[in-house]
Design a protein around this motif. Sequence first.
Motif, PDB file in Angstrom:
ATOM      1  N   PHE A 184      43.507  29.878  28.307  1.00 55.81           N
ATOM      2  CA  PHE A 184      43.068  29.901  29.703  1.00 55.81           C
ATOM      3  C   PHE A 184      41.549  29.822  29.827  1.00 55.81           C
ATOM      4  O   PHE A 184      41.035  29.141  30.686  1.00 55.81           O
ATOM      5  CB  PHE A 184      43.623  31.135  30.426  1.00 55.81           C
ATOM      6  CG  PHE A 184      45.092  31.030  30.715  1.00 55.81           C
ATOM      7  CD1 PHE A 184      45.549  30.679  31.963  1.00 55.81           C
ATOM      8  CD2 PHE A 184      46.026  31.247  29.718  1.00 55.81           C
ATOM      9  CE1 PHE A 184      46.901  30.556  32.229  1.00 55.81           C
ATOM     10  CE2 PHE A 184      47.381  31.130  29.956  1.00 55.81           C
ATOM     11  CZ  PHE A 184      47.816  30.776  31.219  1.00 55.81           C
ATOM     12  N   ASP A 185      40.832  30.559  28.977  1.00 55.42           N
ATOM     13  CA  ASP A 185      39.358  30.537  28.970  1.00 55.42           C
ATOM     14  C   ASP A 185      38.789  30.687  30.371  1.00 55.42           C
ATOM     15  O   ASP A 185      38.079  29.821  30.874  1.00 55.42           O
ATOM     16  CB  ASP A 185      38.834  29.245  28.326  1.00 55.42           C
ATOM     17  CG  ASP A 185      39.072  29.228  26.829  1.00 55.42           C
ATOM     18  OD1 ASP A 185      38.852  30.259  26.173  1.00 55.42           O
ATOM     19  OD2 ASP A 185      39.477  28.163  26.316  1.00 55.42           O
ATOM     20  N   CYS A 186      39.109  31.799  31.005  1.00 57.81           N
ATOM     21  CA  CYS A 186      38.616  32.049  32.356  1.00 57.81           C
ATOM     22  C   CYS A 186      38.462  33.546  32.562  1.00 57.81           C
ATOM     23  O   CYS A 186      38.750  34.349  31.668  1.00 57.81           O
ATOM     24  CB  CYS A 186      39.564  31.462  33.398  1.00 57.81           C
ATOM     25  SG  CYS A 186      41.175  32.286  33.479  1.00 57.81           S
ATOM     26  N   THR A 187      38.003  33.916  33.730  1.00 55.62           N
ATOM     27  CA  THR A 187      37.899  35.320  34.108  1.00 55.62           C
ATOM     28  C   THR A 187      38.861  35.562  35.254  1.00 55.62           C
ATOM     29  O   THR A 187      38.877  34.809  36.227  1.00 55.62           O
ATOM     30  CB  THR A 187      36.455  35.651  34.540  1.00 55.62           C
ATOM     31  OG1 THR A 187      35.576  35.371  33.442  1.00 55.62           O
ATOM     32  CG2 THR A 187      36.315  37.108  34.903  1.00 55.62           C
ATOM     33  N   LEU A 188      39.670  36.607  35.133  1.00 49.52           N
ATOM     34  CA  LEU A 188      40.630  36.949  36.174  1.00 49.52           C
ATOM     35  C   LEU A 188      40.046  38.046  37.044  1.00 49.52           C
ATOM     36  O   LEU A 188      39.722  39.135  36.561  1.00 49.52           O
ATOM     37  CB  LEU A 188      41.949  37.426  35.561  1.00 49.52           C
ATOM     38  CG  LEU A 188      43.016  37.904  36.542  1.00 49.52           C
ATOM     39  CD1 LEU A 188      43.476  36.757  37.449  1.00 49.52           C
ATOM     40  CD2 LEU A 188      44.194  38.524  35.800  1.00 49.52           C
ATOM     41  N   ASP A 189      39.899  37.759  38.326  1.00 46.60           N
ATOM     42  CA  ASP A 189      39.440  38.744  39.298  1.00 46.60           C
ATOM     43  C   ASP A 189      40.632  39.636  39.646  1.00 46.60           C
ATOM     44  O   ASP A 189      41.663  39.155  40.109  1.00 46.60           O
ATOM     45  CB  ASP A 189      38.917  38.022  40.539  1.00 46.60           C
ATOM     46  CG  ASP A 189      38.410  38.953  41.616  1.00 46.60           C
ATOM     47  OD1 ASP A 189      38.390  40.190  41.391  1.00 46.60           O
ATOM     48  OD2 ASP A 189      38.049  38.459  42.695  1.00 46.60           O
ATOM     49  N   THR A 190      40.510  40.940  39.418  1.00 41.66           N
ATOM     50  CA  THR A 190      41.614  41.869  39.691  1.00 41.66           C
ATOM     51  C   THR A 190      41.458  42.565  41.042  1.00 41.66           C
ATOM     52  O   THR A 190      42.153  43.542  41.335  1.00 41.66           O
ATOM     53  CB  THR A 190      41.750  42.916  38.564  1.00 41.66           C
ATOM     54  OG1 THR A 190      40.575  43.722  38.528  1.00 41.66           O
ATOM     55  CG2 THR A 190      41.975  42.247  37.217  1.00 41.66           C
ATOM     56  N   THR A 191      40.583  42.050  41.882  1.00 40.40           N
ATOM     57  CA  THR A 191      40.460  42.578  43.242  1.00 40.40           C
ATOM     58  C   THR A 191      41.770  42.376  43.984  1.00 40.40           C
ATOM     59  O   THR A 191      42.397  41.307  43.888  1.00 40.40           O
ATOM     60  CB  THR A 191      39.327  41.854  44.003  1.00 40.40           C
ATOM     61  OG1 THR A 191      38.113  42.027  43.273  1.00 40.40           O
ATOM     62  CG2 THR A 191      39.163  42.401  45.400  1.00 40.40           C
ATOM     63  N   GLY A 192      42.216  43.384  44.705  1.00 39.93           N
ATOM     64  CA  GLY A 192      43.434  43.282  45.500  1.00 39.93           C
ATOM     65  C   GLY A 192      44.689  43.691  44.762  1.00 39.93           C
ATOM     66  O   GLY A 192      45.792  43.547  45.291  1.00 39.93           O
ATOM     67  N   PHE A 193      44.561  44.226  43.545  1.00 42.28           N
ATOM     68  CA  PHE A 193      45.728  44.635  42.774  1.00 42.28           C
ATOM     69  C   PHE A 193      46.153  46.079  43.083  1.00 42.28           C
ATOM     70  O   PHE A 193      47.208  46.507  42.668  1.00 42.28           O
ATOM     71  CB  PHE A 193      45.467  44.518  41.270  1.00 42.28           C
ATOM     72  CG  PHE A 193      45.369  43.099  40.752  1.00 42.28           C
ATOM     73  CD1 PHE A 193      45.392  41.999  41.608  1.00 42.28           C
ATOM     74  CD2 PHE A 193      45.234  42.867  39.402  1.00 42.28           C
ATOM     75  CE1 PHE A 193      45.307  40.700  41.119  1.00 42.28           C
ATOM     76  CE2 PHE A 193      45.146  41.564  38.896  1.00 42.28           C
ATOM     77  CZ  PHE A 193      45.176  40.491  39.756  1.00 42.28           C
TER      78      PHE A 193
END
Length: 198
Positions: A184-193
Amino acid sequence: MTLMTERPTISGTEPRSFEALLADLDELVLPDGYRAEIIRGSIVLSPWSKGYYHRVMGLICDRLRPHLPQGHDISGGPFLYVFPGDERAYGPDIHAAHEQTFETTSNHLDGEALSFVAELTSSSTRDDDLTDKVVVYGRAGVPIYLLLDMQEEQATVFSTPSAKGYESRCTRPFGEELPLPAPFDCTLDTTGFQAPEK
């Protein structure tokens, strides 16, 4: 077969082969509000997710879809992935695999075809999500296992699969960004979890 109440499992008086358990699972009529998996030689029933998990699962799929490996698809749909080497069959909350994986008439999909899997814990599934599934997904070579601990409100990404499970892990509280490695090579935003306020 018996049905247990706390976290229901179904087992017979004699040990059953993995193939027999899969056949039993296919024949099983589940109580309303439950799903079934094979964990440690038993059919285990888990209650359906809380309503707000739908929002969280949708956010994960939407945020990761642009970073999927070519030809892969991500879904929160109910599919059963089998891991014959470990005699397990899981229905992950979120899963990604190559589109070819789904071109079958079988309802038993190849666990080794997964490129990503995510589990959202509940009080009844948390222990297995934190232990059994970490080992099995890693041994199957699933590149990324995202564990959302809904009770602790934190996300852990397991990566670098090996014969013992996973060699790498990174944990962040909900609301922060979580780095996801290849493919995936990305950053996952966990806002809203987070859970909704009562």
